[in-house]
Design an enzyme around this catalytic site. Structure first.
Site, PDB file in Angstrom:
ATOM      1  N   ASP A 209     -15.355 -31.648  30.583  1.00  0.00           N
ATOM      2  CA  ASP A 209     -15.469 -30.229  30.905  1.00  0.00           C
ATOM      3  C   ASP A 209     -14.508 -29.475  30.003  1.00  0.00           C
ATOM      4  OD1 ASP A 209     -12.916 -29.589  32.904  1.00  0.00           O
ATOM      5  OD2 ASP A 209     -13.737 -31.600  33.235  1.00  0.00           O
TER       6      ASP A 209
ATOM      7  N   GLU B  49      -9.846 -24.504  43.510  1.00  0.00           N
ATOM      8  CA  GLU B  49      -8.540 -25.166  43.416  1.00  0.00           C
ATOM      9  C   GLU B  49      -7.366 -24.206  43.576  1.00  0.00           C
ATOM     10  OE1 GLU B  49      -7.327 -26.446  39.386  1.00  0.00           O
ATOM     11  OE2 GLU B  49      -9.408 -25.986  38.775  1.00  0.00           O
TER      12      GLU B  49
END
Length: 243
Positions: A44, A131
């Site tokens: 990613d 997150e």
């Protein structure tokens, strides 16, 4: 014949060990302690990786990539369009992800993702990266994530993926039940990752943020999909819903 048989067996075991640990470029894809089946290699990326040589990345064995669209609703990733186009040209399966800000409008953030994928939705489902808590309670974060998921699902006709860490989901999101969505777990560990409840299995695993891949300068996140490339393609097809 016995010697030949042992030689073949040794070669097969060696190939399996290489498949699970390091490839020909020396890239560590899955810790050997977590050999629970075949995996497909991915990464990613965001603007942190700057300019990427996607053809080299593909030759190094990267078969899928998640590309960052934005940080919240106001900070667009300046490399998204370039990465999105060049990854496709290189033959890498693509999914877009967004760093989610619970203290911003879930609808506005979802609309950024929807607009980014309007003309080219990619091959893999979009991802909400959960997150940070933004000072919000677990209940409010869970409701905001659900609102984002529902809006993206309704507008793009696909089941989004949730990215999170095991401790964060348990402690900051109250172990909310969003198990209708596939899990992409972030856990940097040399054994199998902890799956945050109430999920019981991971679909994608980000197992390091200090990976090295030819074609990328500096560190990059390394990921694996829990299955073969063919199973990854089937997962992508099953994620699509009729609008």
């Amino acid at each position: 014949m016995v010697v030949v048989a042992f030689a073949i067996c040794g070669a097969v075991l060696g190939a399996i060990a290489l498949y699970y640990s390091r490839d020909d470029e020396g890239v560590e894809w899955q810790p050997p302690a977590c050999q629970q089946g075949p995996v497909t290699r991915g990464i990613d990326v965001s603007y942190y990786q700057e300019s990427i040589q996607w053809k080299r990345v593909r030759r190094a064995g990267v078969l899928f990539a998640f590309v960052r669209v934005s940080d919240g609703s106001t900070i667009n990733d300046p490399y998204f369009t370039k990465n999105w186009l060049e990854a496709r040209k290189a033959g890498v399966l693509r999914g877009a992800y967004q760093y989610f800000r619970p203290d911003e409008s879930a609808t506005a953030q979802a609309d950024v993702m929807i607009a980014a994928l309007a003309s080219d939705p990619g091959e893999l489902p979009p991802v909400i990266d959960v997150e940070t808590d933004g000072g919000k309670s677990p209940q409010k974060i869970a409701r905001a994530v659900q609102a984002w998921v529902e809006r993206v699902r309704d507008k793009l006709g696909v089941e989004p993926i949730i990215y999170t860490g095991p401790d964060f989901w348990r402690n900051k999101v109250g172990a909310a039940d969003l198990t209708t969505q596939p899990l992409w777990v972030a856990h940097y560990i040399d054994r199998c990752p902890t799956v945050p409840p109430p999920w019981t299995a991971w679909t994608f695993w980000q197992h390091t943020d200090t990976g090295k891949v030819p074609g990328i300068t500096g560190n990059v996140d390394l990921d694996v999909f829990a299955g073969t490339y063919e199973q990854l393609e089937e997962f992508a097809r099953r994620s699509r819903r009729p609008l």
